[in-house]
Write an enzyme that holds these catalytic residues in place. Structure first.
Site, short mmCIF file in Angstrom:
data_model
loop_
_atom_site.label_atom_id
_atom_site.label_comp_id
_atom_site.label_asym_id
_atom_site.label_seq_id
_atom_site.Cartn_x
_atom_site.Cartn_y
_atom_site.Cartn_z
N TYR A 19 19.67 19.92 11.54
CA TYR A 19 18.81 18.75 11.73
C TYR A 19 19.64 17.47 11.62
O TYR A 19 19.54 16.57 12.46
CB TYR A 19 17.68 18.77 10.69
CG TYR A 19 16.91 17.48 10.62
CD1 TYR A 19 16.05 17.11 11.66
CD2 TYR A 19 17.04 16.62 9.54
CE1 TYR A 19 15.36 15.91 11.60
CE2 TYR A 19 16.34 15.43 9.48
CZ TYR A 19 15.51 15.08 10.51
OH TYR A 19 14.82 13.90 10.46
N GLU A 41 6.37 13.60 9.22
CA GLU A 41 6.61 12.70 8.08
C GLU A 41 5.34 12.50 7.26
O GLU A 41 5.40 12.44 6.04
CB GLU A 41 7.14 11.34 8.55
CG GLU A 41 8.52 11.38 9.18
CD GLU A 41 9.65 11.74 8.25
OE1 GLU A 41 9.45 11.83 7.02
OE2 GLU A 41 10.76 11.95 8.75
N TRP A 49 11.69 17.22 2.41
CA TRP A 49 11.83 17.33 3.87
C TRP A 49 12.20 18.75 4.28
O TRP A 49 11.78 19.22 5.33
CB TRP A 49 12.86 16.31 4.36
CG TRP A 49 12.99 16.28 5.85
CD1 TRP A 49 14.11 16.52 6.58
CD2 TRP A 49 11.95 16.00 6.81
NE1 TRP A 49 13.85 16.41 7.92
CE2 TRP A 49 12.52 16.09 8.10
CE3 TRP A 49 10.60 15.69 6.71
CZ2 TRP A 49 11.81 15.88 9.27
CZ3 TRP A 49 9.88 15.48 7.89
CH2 TRP A 49 10.48 15.58 9.14
#
Length: 185
Positions: A19, A41, A49
């Protein structure tokens, strides 16, 4: 060959590294991708995350490939099915906010021509490149994320506090916070 130097937050897993290397801090101008990150988000609020990245494909399947036009039309039956889907974060308020945020997203598109034009206007279309020396120098919020958050809330968005918006700005390259010695700087 040795691994390149990366921002230290991504070193704990290969998924994080991938990522970081391929997406984080890369400018995104495509509305579909901007919406995907907005949804991810908002679900991340209060969680790590990596939790969201690990469930990203499940979110993609559950939320019709992040098609905001479809999500904006979700019925109560679809919402209830999402709340039973163990592959995603089953928070009732966040699931419902995905629907209302899709509707608000489309209202911004109507007003500005695209969500991209709207969000990038806050930086005059150019990424903010910070090059901090360490991740400790990277803030959780900025006056700009405060401003965008306030404007989105005024436009009926939910779960778009300043911290969520700053993370969205980082994810979509509106802000580039790769540390100075990171290969992605």
């Amino acid at each position: 060959m040795d691994d390149p130097i990366r921002c230290d937050w991504c070193l704990s897993s290969n998924l994080y590294k991938e990522y970081h290397d391929q997406e984080w801090g890369t400018p995104v101008y495509d509305d579909a991708t901007l919406f995907e990150f907005l949804i991810l988000e908002t679900f991340q609020a209060g969680l790590s995350w990596i939790t969201i990245l690990n469930k990203r494909e499940n979110f993609r399947k559950a939320f019709d490939n992040f098609d905001y036009k479809k999500i904006a039309q979700y019925s109560e039956d679809k919402i209830q099915a999402l709340l039973l889907d163990a592959g995603i974060i089953r928070n009732k308020l966040k699931v419902r906010s995905a629907v209302s945020n899709a509707q608000a997203f489309m209202m911004i598109q109507e007003e500005f021509g695209s969500f991209s034009k709207y969000i990038w206007a806050f930086t005059n279309g150019a990424p903010i490149i910070n090059h901090p020396q360490t991740m400790k120098e990277v803030p959780a919020t900025t006056p700009l994320s405060d401003e965008i958050s306030k404007d989105l809330k005024k436009r009926s968005f939910k779960f778009v506090g300043s911290t969520v918006i700053y993370a969205h700005m980082q994810a979509t390259g509106i802000v580039n916070d790769h540390v100075a010695d990171c290969w992605r700087k």
